[in-house]
Design a protein around this motif. Structure first.
Motif, PDB file in Angstrom:
ATOM      1  N   VAL A 236       0.852  -1.192   0.000  1.00 13.68           N
ATOM      2  CA  VAL A 236       0.000   0.000   0.000  1.00 13.68           C
ATOM      3  C   VAL A 236       0.881   1.233   0.000  1.00 13.68           C
ATOM      4  O   VAL A 236       1.920   1.268   0.663  1.00 13.68           O
ATOM      5  CB  VAL A 236      -0.916   0.006   1.235  1.00 13.68           C
ATOM      6  CG1 VAL A 236      -1.661   1.326   1.345  1.00 13.68           C
ATOM      7  CG2 VAL A 236      -1.898  -1.162   1.183  1.00 13.68           C
ATOM      8  N   GLN A 237       0.475   2.232  -0.736  1.00 15.27           N
ATOM      9  CA  GLN A 237       1.197   3.507  -0.752  1.00 15.27           C
ATOM     10  C   GLN A 237       0.253   4.649  -0.480  1.00 15.27           C
ATOM     11  O   GLN A 237      -0.903   4.625  -0.913  1.00 15.27           O
ATOM     12  CB  GLN A 237       1.853   3.730  -2.123  1.00 15.27           C
ATOM     13  CG  GLN A 237       3.130   2.966  -2.355  1.00 15.27           C
ATOM     14  CD  GLN A 237       3.828   3.413  -3.622  1.00 15.27           C
ATOM     15  OE1 GLN A 237       3.186   3.606  -4.647  1.00 15.27           O
ATOM     16  NE2 GLN A 237       5.137   3.590  -3.561  1.00 15.27           N
ATOM     17  N   LEU A 238       0.763   5.654   0.234  1.00 17.52           N
ATOM     18  CA  LEU A 238       0.059   6.918   0.415  1.00 17.52           C
ATOM     19  C   LEU A 238       0.904   7.988  -0.263  1.00 17.52           C
ATOM     20  O   LEU A 238       2.077   8.150   0.079  1.00 17.52           O
ATOM     21  CB  LEU A 238      -0.122   7.251   1.893  1.00 17.52           C
ATOM     22  CG  LEU A 238      -0.953   6.288   2.742  1.00 17.52           C
ATOM     23  CD1 LEU A 238      -1.033   6.813   4.172  1.00 17.52           C
ATOM     24  CD2 LEU A 238      -2.346   6.121   2.166  1.00 17.52           C
TER      25      LEU A 238
ATOM     26  N   TYR B  32      -8.327  14.822   2.101  1.00 17.69           N
ATOM     27  CA  TYR B  32      -7.920  16.191   1.808  1.00 17.69           C
ATOM     28  C   TYR B  32      -7.804  16.988   3.097  1.00 17.69           C
ATOM     29  O   TYR B  32      -8.467  16.700   4.096  1.00 17.69           O
ATOM     30  CB  TYR B  32      -8.945  16.872   0.896  1.00 17.69           C
ATOM     31  CG  TYR B  32      -9.238  16.134  -0.374  1.00 17.69           C
ATOM     32  CD1 TYR B  32     -10.345  15.282  -0.453  1.00 17.69           C
ATOM     33  CD2 TYR B  32      -8.431  16.264  -1.488  1.00 17.69           C
ATOM     34  CE1 TYR B  32     -10.635  14.590  -1.616  1.00 17.69           C
ATOM     35  CE2 TYR B  32      -8.709  15.570  -2.659  1.00 17.69           C
ATOM     36  CZ  TYR B  32      -9.810  14.744  -2.718  1.00 17.69           C
ATOM     37  OH  TYR B  32     -10.079  14.056  -3.880  1.00 17.69           O
ATOM     38  N   LEU B  33      -6.985  18.030   3.043  1.00 21.76           N
ATOM     39  CA  LEU B  33      -6.920  18.987   4.144  1.00 21.76           C
ATOM     40  C   LEU B  33      -6.921  20.386   3.539  1.00 21.76           C
ATOM     41  O   LEU B  33      -5.944  20.796   2.903  1.00 21.76           O
ATOM     42  CB  LEU B  33      -5.668  18.776   4.999  1.00 21.76           C
ATOM     43  CG  LEU B  33      -5.584  19.660   6.242  1.00 21.76           C
ATOM     44  CD1 LEU B  33      -6.682  19.246   7.247  1.00 21.76           C
ATOM     45  CD2 LEU B  33      -4.215  19.567   6.908  1.00 21.76           C
TER      46      LEU B  33
ATOM     47  N   CYS C 218      -4.063  13.367  -0.271  1.00 18.42           N
ATOM     48  CA  CYS C 218      -3.334  12.135   0.001  1.00 18.42           C
ATOM     49  C   CYS C 218      -4.138  10.979  -0.583  1.00 18.42           C
ATOM     50  O   CYS C 218      -5.263  10.732  -0.148  1.00 18.42           O
ATOM     51  CB  CYS C 218      -3.136  11.954   1.491  1.00 18.42           C
ATOM     52  SG  CYS C 218      -2.461  10.344   1.966  1.00 18.42           S
ATOM     53  N   ALA C 219      -3.556  10.308  -1.569  1.00 21.34           N
ATOM     54  CA  ALA C 219      -4.240   9.210  -2.239  1.00 21.34           C
ATOM     55  C   ALA C 219      -3.601   7.887  -1.853  1.00 21.34           C
ATOM     56  O   ALA C 219      -2.370   7.736  -1.913  1.00 21.34           O
ATOM     57  CB  ALA C 219      -4.174   9.397  -3.747  1.00 21.34           C
TER      58      ALA C 219
ATOM     59  N   CYS D 266       0.338  12.371   5.915  1.00 23.06           N
ATOM     60  CA  CYS D 266      -0.927  11.670   5.844  1.00 23.06           C
ATOM     61  C   CYS D 266      -0.787  10.327   6.566  1.00 23.06           C
ATOM     62  O   CYS D 266       0.277   9.690   6.510  1.00 23.06           O
ATOM     63  CB  CYS D 266      -1.283  11.441   4.373  1.00 23.06           C
ATOM     64  SG  CYS D 266      -2.704  10.408   4.074  1.00 23.06           S
ATOM     65  N   ASN D 267      -1.849   9.916   7.235  1.00 22.97           N
ATOM     66  CA  ASN D 267      -1.869   8.636   7.921  1.00 22.97           C
ATOM     67  C   ASN D 267      -3.205   7.956   7.669  1.00 22.97           C
ATOM     68  O   ASN D 267      -4.241   8.632   7.645  1.00 22.97           O
ATOM     69  CB  ASN D 267      -1.660   8.848   9.426  1.00 22.97           C
ATOM     70  CG  ASN D 267      -1.707   7.556  10.211  1.00 22.97           C
ATOM     71  OD1 ASN D 267      -2.770   7.147  10.672  1.00 22.97           O
ATOM     72  ND2 ASN D 267      -0.580   6.912  10.348  1.00 22.97           N
TER      73      ASN D 267
END
Length: 120
Positions: free
Chosen positions: A2-4, A79-80, A22-23, A95-96
């Motif tokens: 998994v990647q962020l 999103y932020l 962050c995807a 991102c977490n």
């Protein structure tokens, strides 16, 4: 695997706005809570905002009323939106996400971080 992948950081003047994205991608079955943390030089990493899979949110007191967290579950993206930025918001933003993989095990993943600098 998994990647962020984060995007959207940069340099902005005080009072300005930025939007971080962050995807998540890879072997994903589902995503539970997602959030944004930040770490300024010489300081500990701190929670900025978090959002559950159902859309409930919580914010650090220092960003309430200025930052908004949201997510698009169809795109596995959080999103932020950061408004009224202050110099003290300068930090690396991470991102977490709590992700249940296709093996049905939940892990917490971190993005690589994106720099946000608020300065005139």
């Amino acid at each position: 695997q998994v990647q962020l992948v984060e995007s959207g950081g940069g340099l902005v003047q005080p009072g300005g706005s930025l939007r971080l994205s962050c995807a998540a991608s890879g072997s994903i079955f589902s995503i539970n809570a997602m959030g944004w943390y930040r770490q300024a030089p010489g300081k500990q990493r701190e929670l900025v905002a978090a959002i559950t899979s159902g859309g409930s949110t919580n914010y650090a007191d220092s960003v309430k009323g200025r930052f908004t967290i949201s997510r698009d579950n169809a795109k596995n993206t959080v999103y932020l939106q950061m408004n009224s930025l202050k110099p003290e918001d300068t930090a690396v933003y991470y991102c977490n996400a709590a992700i249940v993989t296709r093996s049905r095990i939940e892990y917490r993943y971190w993005g690589q971080g994106t720099q946000v600098t608020v300065s005139s």
